[in-house]
Design an enzyme around this catalytic site. Structure first.
Site, PDB file in Angstrom:
ATOM      1  N   PHE A 146       0.864  -1.177   0.000  1.00 19.62           N
ATOM      2  CA  PHE A 146       0.000   0.000   0.000  1.00 19.62           C
ATOM      3  C   PHE A 146       0.898   1.224   0.000  1.00 19.62           C
ATOM      4  O   PHE A 146       1.577   1.521   0.985  1.00 19.62           O
ATOM      5  CB  PHE A 146      -0.931   0.045   1.210  1.00 19.62           C
ATOM      6  CG  PHE A 146      -1.810   1.281   1.183  1.00 19.62           C
ATOM      7  CD1 PHE A 146      -2.941   1.312   0.399  1.00 19.62           C
ATOM      8  CD2 PHE A 146      -1.462   2.407   1.907  1.00 19.62           C
ATOM      9  CE1 PHE A 146      -3.731   2.452   0.333  1.00 19.62           C
ATOM     10  CE2 PHE A 146      -2.241   3.554   1.853  1.00 19.62           C
ATOM     11  CZ  PHE A 146      -3.380   3.579   1.070  1.00 19.62           C
ATOM     12  N   ASP A 231       9.592   2.981   1.612  1.00 22.28           N
ATOM     13  CA  ASP A 231       8.404   3.759   1.946  1.00 22.28           C
ATOM     14  C   ASP A 231       8.186   3.657   3.457  1.00 22.28           C
ATOM     15  O   ASP A 231       7.653   2.674   3.959  1.00 22.28           O
ATOM     16  CB  ASP A 231       7.192   3.224   1.179  1.00 22.28           C
ATOM     17  CG  ASP A 231       5.911   4.000   1.479  1.00 22.28           C
ATOM     18  OD1 ASP A 231       5.884   4.760   2.465  1.00 22.28           O
ATOM     19  OD2 ASP A 231       4.925   3.819   0.737  1.00 22.28           O
ATOM     20  N   LYS A 260       2.968  11.582   6.695  1.00 22.76           N
ATOM     21  CA  LYS A 260       2.147  11.404   7.881  1.00 22.76           C
ATOM     22  C   LYS A 260       2.701  12.120   9.108  1.00 22.76           C
ATOM     23  O   LYS A 260       2.479  13.301   9.278  1.00 22.76           O
ATOM     24  CB  LYS A 260       1.893   9.923   8.135  1.00 22.76           C
ATOM     25  CG  LYS A 260       1.013   9.272   7.063  1.00 22.76           C
ATOM     26  CD  LYS A 260       0.467   7.951   7.488  1.00 22.76           C
ATOM     27  CE  LYS A 260      -0.299   7.276   6.362  1.00 22.76           C
ATOM     28  NZ  LYS A 260      -1.523   7.985   5.963  1.00 22.76           N
TER      29      LYS A 260
END
Length: 405
Positions: A146, A231, A260
């Site tokens: 994801f 990531d 984030k």
């Protein structure tokens, strides 16, 4: 301007259902206030936040250090665009380089933008430095990944919800099983620009690879002259007990994707941080963002890095992670089929006979604890790193009660 009287949770949810795109399926709680690890809904009910905005709130809601940094900057300057320099961006780039051990930063806003930017950098490097024939570059990715939901990113997703009816898809990606070095090496050829993986797959249920996998990826990519892109948008910035999840195996990627928590839960901030010879392939006009690297984002991002420089939050994630692991281990066979955890991050597989992940999330919401399901009967736990041990134990006590019903 039309004003509305204060409305109930039910009324607000009804308006959202009618007026907002249905691209999310939130739990039926309407948050109005928050501080630390706690939130309060419009009726005044308190809930313990065990999701922390999918790790965007690593330092808690309205962390006073970050709020103060934002207030100071709001009184001075918020946006210039990159048409001009601003007085906060250089310091932010220096701090990120020092924190990660890398050289240069490409500032963006959202996690998906960081991923897209990393892909563009890798392709340009492949053509201009590695010598790959034009339009022949490929990137190796992992199944179950994801990385976001833009058109290019869903092109290499194997989640049917993310992919169905969004084609045609962007070519140039090869997917191999996660945690399988042999499959990865078989997929790499002379046209491979990069390997792009999550050091821990969050959306897939906090899947942690075997010991040696990340070091193996680093060795493979070096041997084949391929970039290693990590990531760390969810796994990074203290979540797993280290600043970065790759540090558990002592490896350093060529490009690091952050987001984030980098914005402290205040503004969207993301970045690609990388080796100079890779990031330097970009020239003026070849990539950009009006808001990327804006003064407010840089000020908040600098304050986030400052919190991490002390090591306090990494140590809290490590220490409280041990408590979380112990408590979850005691629930195996008592409603929990299994779990995976690292630091203050866990994927918990609930016995399907008890309920789906969403059903269990609703039961926990009734107990005053907010979590979110992922696939099937799996829930994710990712509380703010500022949570107290008492509150953490309270949350697991609630899970234990829900499972014993």
């Amino acid at each position: 301007m039309t004003t509305h009287p204060e409305r109930s949770s039910a009324e607000l949810i009804e308006v959202e259902d009618a007026k907002l795109a249905h691209n999310y399926h939130p739990l039926p709680v309407v948050v109005a206030e928050a501080e630390g690890a706690w939130v309060r809904d419009v009726e005044g009910r308190r809930y313990l936040d065990m999701l922390a905005g999918y790790s965007a709130l690593n330092f808690g809601h309205r962390n006073p250090v970050l709020i103060e940094a934002a207030h100071r900057q709001l009184d001075r300057l918020t946006l210039t665009s990159r048409a001009f320099h601003n007085d906060r961006l250089a310091g932010f780039a220096e701090q990120l380089a020092d924190l990660t051990g890398l050289d240069m930063t490409l500032p963006m806003n959202t996690g998906a933008e960081a991923v897209e930017s990393g892909i563009k950098l890798a392709r340009k490097w492949a053509y201009e430095v590695k010598g790959v024939a034009q339009d022949q570059a490929n990137i190796v990715v992992a199944e179950g990944n994801f990385h976001g939901r833009t058109t290019t990113i869903v092109s290499f997703s194997d989640d049917p919800v993310a992919r169905t009816n969004f084609g045609p898809f962007t070519p140039g990606f090869r997917s191999v099983p996660y945690d399988d070095l042999a499959a990865m090496e078989a997929a790499i050829d002379e046209n491979t620009a990069a390997v792009l993986i999550e050091p821990i797959q969050g959306e897939a249920g906090v899947l942690i690879p075997s010991d040696g996998y990340l070091a193996g990826v680093r060795e493979l990519t070096r041997r084949h002259n391929v970039l290693f892109i990590a990531d760390e948008i969810q796994s990074g910035l203290g979540r797993t007990g280290t600043t970065l999840a790759v540090e558990h195996e002592g490896v350093q990627p060529d490009l690091l994707l952050l987001g984030k928590a980098l914005g402290g839960g205040i503004v969207p901030v993301s970045a690609v941080v990388g080796r100079r010879e890779v990031v330097r392939v970009l020239g003026p006009g070849q990539h950009g963002s009006t808001f990327g690297g804006n003064p407010l984002a840089a000020a908040v991002g600098s304050a986030v890095v400052g919190l991490l420089e002390t090591g306090e939050f990494q140590q809290r994630a490590k220490d409280l992670g041990a408590v979380l692991t112990e408590r979850l281990g005691a629930l195996v066979g008592r409603g929990v089929l299994g779990y995976r955890s690292r630091g203050l991050w866990a994927g918990v597989d609930i016995d399907p006979e008890i309920g789906t992940g969403r059903e269990v999330s609703k039961l926990l919401m009734a107990e005053g604890v907010l979590v979110k399901d992922t696939h099937g009967s799996t829930i994710r736990l990712a509380p703010p790193l500022s949570i107290s041990e008492e509150d953490l134990r309270t949350a697991i006590d609630s899970l234990e009660r829900v499972l014993s019903r």
